[in-house]
Design an enzyme around this catalytic site. Structure first.
Site, PDB file in Angstrom:
ATOM      1  N   GLY A 224       0.634  -8.925  16.716  1.00 36.77           N
ATOM      2  CA  GLY A 224       1.996  -9.409  16.934  1.00 36.77           C
ATOM      3  C   GLY A 224       2.391  -9.231  18.381  1.00 36.77           C
ATOM      4  O   GLY A 224       1.782  -8.448  19.117  1.00 36.77           O
TER       5      GLY A 224
ATOM      6  N   GLU B 208      -7.764   0.429  18.857  1.00 38.26           N
ATOM      7  CA  GLU B 208      -7.572  -0.899  19.444  1.00 38.26           C
ATOM      8  C   GLU B 208      -7.548  -0.817  20.962  1.00 38.26           C
ATOM      9  O   GLU B 208      -6.801  -0.022  21.541  1.00 38.26           O
ATOM     10  CB  GLU B 208      -6.245  -1.468  18.916  1.00 38.26           C
ATOM     11  CG  GLU B 208      -5.890  -2.854  19.398  1.00 38.26           C
ATOM     12  CD  GLU B 208      -4.560  -3.342  18.792  1.00 38.26           C
ATOM     13  OE1 GLU B 208      -4.058  -2.697  17.836  1.00 38.26           O
ATOM     14  OE2 GLU B 208      -4.023  -4.345  19.279  1.00 38.26           O
TER      15      GLU B 208
ATOM     16  N   LYS C 262      -4.492 -12.757  17.935  1.00 37.62           N
ATOM     17  CA  LYS C 262      -3.139 -13.184  18.313  1.00 37.62           C
ATOM     18  C   LYS C 262      -3.254 -14.626  18.760  1.00 37.62           C
ATOM     19  O   LYS C 262      -3.903 -14.923  19.764  1.00 37.62           O
ATOM     20  CB  LYS C 262      -2.606 -12.342  19.482  1.00 37.62           C
ATOM     21  CG  LYS C 262      -2.228 -10.925  19.122  1.00 37.62           C
ATOM     22  CD  LYS C 262      -1.705 -10.191  20.339  1.00 37.62           C
ATOM     23  CE  LYS C 262      -1.376  -8.751  19.977  1.00 37.62           C
ATOM     24  NZ  LYS C 262      -1.101  -7.949  21.204  1.00 37.62           N
TER      25      LYS C 262
ATOM     26  N   LYS D   5       0.473   1.635  12.755  1.00 41.57           N
ATOM     27  CA  LYS D   5      -0.282   1.674  14.024  1.00 41.57           C
ATOM     28  C   LYS D   5       0.528   2.466  15.026  1.00 41.57           C
ATOM     29  O   LYS D   5       1.721   2.181  15.223  1.00 41.57           O
ATOM     30  CB  LYS D   5      -0.523   0.242  14.504  1.00 41.57           C
ATOM     31  CG  LYS D   5      -0.938   0.092  15.954  1.00 41.57           C
ATOM     32  CD  LYS D   5      -1.362  -1.340  16.241  1.00 41.57           C
ATOM     33  CE  LYS D   5      -0.733  -1.858  17.516  1.00 41.57           C
ATOM     34  NZ  LYS D   5      -1.152  -3.252  17.819  1.00 41.57           N
ATOM     35  N   LEU D   6      -0.120   3.440  15.657  1.00 43.67           N
ATOM     36  CA  LEU D   6       0.553   4.255  16.668  1.00 43.67           C
ATOM     37  C   LEU D   6       0.065   3.844  18.042  1.00 43.67           C
ATOM     38  O   LEU D   6      -1.144   3.764  18.285  1.00 43.67           O
ATOM     39  CB  LEU D   6       0.241   5.742  16.447  1.00 43.67           C
ATOM     40  CG  LEU D   6       0.604   6.315  15.072  1.00 43.67           C
ATOM     41  CD1 LEU D   6       0.187   7.791  15.009  1.00 43.67           C
ATOM     42  CD2 LEU D   6       2.099   6.166  14.784  1.00 43.67           C
ATOM     43  N   LYS D   7       0.992   3.604  18.946  1.00 45.26           N
ATOM     44  CA  LYS D   7       0.628   3.363  20.334  1.00 45.26           C
ATOM     45  C   LYS D   7       0.219   4.696  20.949  1.00 45.26           C
ATOM     46  O   LYS D   7       0.881   5.719  20.715  1.00 45.26           O
ATOM     47  CB  LYS D   7       1.825   2.776  21.096  1.00 45.26           C
ATOM     48  CG  LYS D   7       2.179   1.363  20.666  1.00 45.26           C
ATOM     49  CD  LYS D   7       1.107   0.374  21.108  1.00 45.26           C
ATOM     50  CE  LYS D   7       1.602  -1.054  20.993  1.00 45.26           C
ATOM     51  NZ  LYS D   7       0.585  -2.021  21.432  1.00 45.26           N
TER      52      LYS D   7
ATOM     53  N   SER E  23       3.877  -1.526  13.986  1.00 47.62           N
ATOM     54  CA  SER E  23       3.390  -0.952  15.245  1.00 47.62           C
ATOM     55  C   SER E  23       4.471  -0.026  15.783  1.00 47.62           C
ATOM     56  O   SER E  23       5.591  -0.464  16.025  1.00 47.62           O
ATOM     57  CB  SER E  23       3.093  -2.085  16.226  1.00 47.62           C
ATOM     58  OG  SER E  23       2.716  -1.568  17.486  1.00 47.62           O
TER      59      SER E  23
HETATM   60  O1  OSB Z   1      -0.882  -4.627  21.940  1.00 45.39           O
HETATM   61  O2  OSB Z   1      -0.537  -5.237  19.965  1.00 45.39           O
HETATM   62  C1  OSB Z   1      -0.107  -5.077  21.102  1.00 45.39           C
HETATM   63  C2  OSB Z   1       3.635  -5.862  21.274  1.00 45.39           C
HETATM   64  C3  OSB Z   1       3.700  -6.506  22.482  1.00 45.39           C
HETATM   65  C4  OSB Z   1       2.563  -6.646  23.240  1.00 45.39           C
HETATM   66  C5  OSB Z   1       1.343  -6.134  22.776  1.00 45.39           C
HETATM   67  C6  OSB Z   1       1.261  -5.499  21.553  1.00 45.39           C
HETATM   68  C7  OSB Z   1       2.448  -5.328  20.808  1.00 45.39           C
HETATM   69  C8  OSB Z   1       2.518  -4.599  19.544  1.00 45.39           C
HETATM   70  C9  OSB Z   1       3.657  -4.933  18.611  1.00 45.39           C
HETATM   71  O3  OSB Z   1       1.758  -3.724  19.237  1.00 45.39           O
HETATM   72  C10 OSB Z   1       3.233  -5.793  17.479  1.00 45.39           C
HETATM   73  C11 OSB Z   1       4.408  -6.402  16.750  1.00 45.39           C
HETATM   74  O4  OSB Z   1       4.956  -5.739  15.865  1.00 45.39           O
HETATM   75  O5  OSB Z   1       4.775  -7.556  17.048  1.00 45.39           O
HETATM   76 MG    MG Z   2      -2.746  -4.400  20.939  1.00 44.76          MG
END
Ligand code: OSB
Ligand code: MG
Length: 368
Positions: free
Chosen positions: A290, A213, A262, A161-163, A135
């Protein structure tokens, strides 16, 4: 087991690089580890609540308080507790799923260690290793994003995965697609859009993404269903899916075609398995999300991700993607995959050196 002592240990792990999302920037992971001890067994769980209530309403100090004052008294007074009974014993306490999950996981780990069974075997794992995805946070510029992604692909990650957020979406995602060809690519908005952004999000359709997502707020399932009719890219839900029942409801409403599971968000690994089962029954692919876990939470996530319905790579990266020092021996990528722990329970324990170095506070609680 009869709980003799519970330890709540806060640890602080600096991140190797800041992690920016639509809800804020993390520079360290402050995590809460739960250790339960019985007469002749002990187990570990990790509470995935973050330092501030920005991803969901839970946060680490609040989770510690609710565990100490509302969850543990119910378990102490129940006498002999098994992991399978915990959700029922804790049901009078509303929500606080991340807190409940941490306690249930620690008890489950203790039970499985005592019986010599790995969590993967207990949950129904069908693989001995899982594909690792990564991510990638929002960066200051597109060149910086391309450099970051290049580093992860060189390391072997099998999916990126790109935020995204309004103002950081089509251009950076298109740049990654253009530069890296047919890499498995998806995006995560953490609730940052509204239905009025549907035509903007539809511009992602040309970029061959696996999924979008959680584009809309967590309580807006009808909005996600409406959006799903206006974009071709599959909608995946994260924040909205708080239980197996919520998953079934969202799927039946047409709000998602894919689910991010999760365990902390749904109240534990046993409920996570039920979410998996519901999704499999509906033909909906799942993947393991995650929460920047330490090795304790990561070990359990890898086991879960080995279940048959987890057909997409998860946000399960190697320890060095997050931390210079993990609380356990590090998880290391092997050809873009992470091995499922085979030892009893979650299969890993914190090392005493790491705990000494990273612990911020320790609280020990015994039955009155
Ligand atoms: O939205 O998936 C999420 C991390 C913290 C809170 C929410 C998210 C995330 C990540 C990181 O996208 C996922 C990871 O590598 O643990
Ligand atoms: Mg997420």
């Amino acid at each position: 087991m009869k709980l003799v002592e519970v330890e709540l240990r806060r640890v602080r792990l600096p991140l190797v690089a800041p992690f920016r999302t639509s809800f804020g920037t993390q520079t360290a992971r402050e995590a809460l580890l739960v250790r339960v001890a019985g007469a002749d067994s002990e187990g570990w769980g990790e509470c995935v609540a973050m330092e501030e209530p920005l991803y969901s309403s839970e946060y680490v100090v609040g989770a510690q308080h609710v565990i100490r004052h509302h969850l543990l008294p119910r378990l102490f007074s129940a006498g002999d507790v098994s992991a399978a009974r915990i959700a029922g014993l804790l049901a009078p306490v509303k929500e606080h799923r991340m807190a409940k999950a941490a306690v249930e996981t620690a008890v489950l780990d203790a039970e499985l260690r005592a019986s010599g069974v790995s969590l993967g075997t207990h949950l129904g794992a069908v693989r001995d290793a899982v594909d690792a995805g990564v991510s990638v946070g929002i960066t200051d510029s597109i060149p910086a994003l391309l450099d970051t992604v290049a580093g992860y692909l060189d390391a072997g990650y099998r999916r990126v995965k790109l935020k995204i957020e309004p103002g950081w979406d089509v251009a950076p995602v298109a740049a990654v697609r253009e530069r890296f060809g047919d890499v498995l690519l998806q995006v995560d908005a953490n609730c940052a859009y509204s239905l009025a952004d549907a035509s903007r999000l539809a511009r992602l359709d040309d970029l061959d993404l696996l999924l979008i997502e959680q584009p809309l707020p967590e309580d807006d399932l009808p909005g996600h269903a409406a959006l799903a009719r206006r974009v071709r890219t599959p909608i995946c839900l994260d924040e909205s899916i708080t239980s197996a029942r919520a998953a079934a409801f969202a799927i039946n409403l047409g709000a998602c075609a894919i689910v991010n599971i999760k365990p902390g968000r749904v109240g534990g690994y046993l409920e996570a398995r039920r979410v998996h089962d519901v999704c499999v029954a509906h033909g909906v692919p799942v993947w393991c999300g995650g929460m920047l876990e330490t090795g304790i939470g990561r070990a359990a996530n890898v086991a879960l991700a080995a279940l048959p319905g987890f057909t997409l790579p998860g946000d399960i990266s190697a320890s060095d993607r997050y931390f210079r020092t993990d609380v356990t021996l590090p998880f290391v990528l092997q050809e873009g995959r992470l091995g499922v722990p085979t030892g009893p329970g979650i299969g890993v324990s914190p090392t005493s050196e790491a705990l000494d170095e990273l612990t911020v506070s320790t609280e020990r609680i015994t039955p009155a």
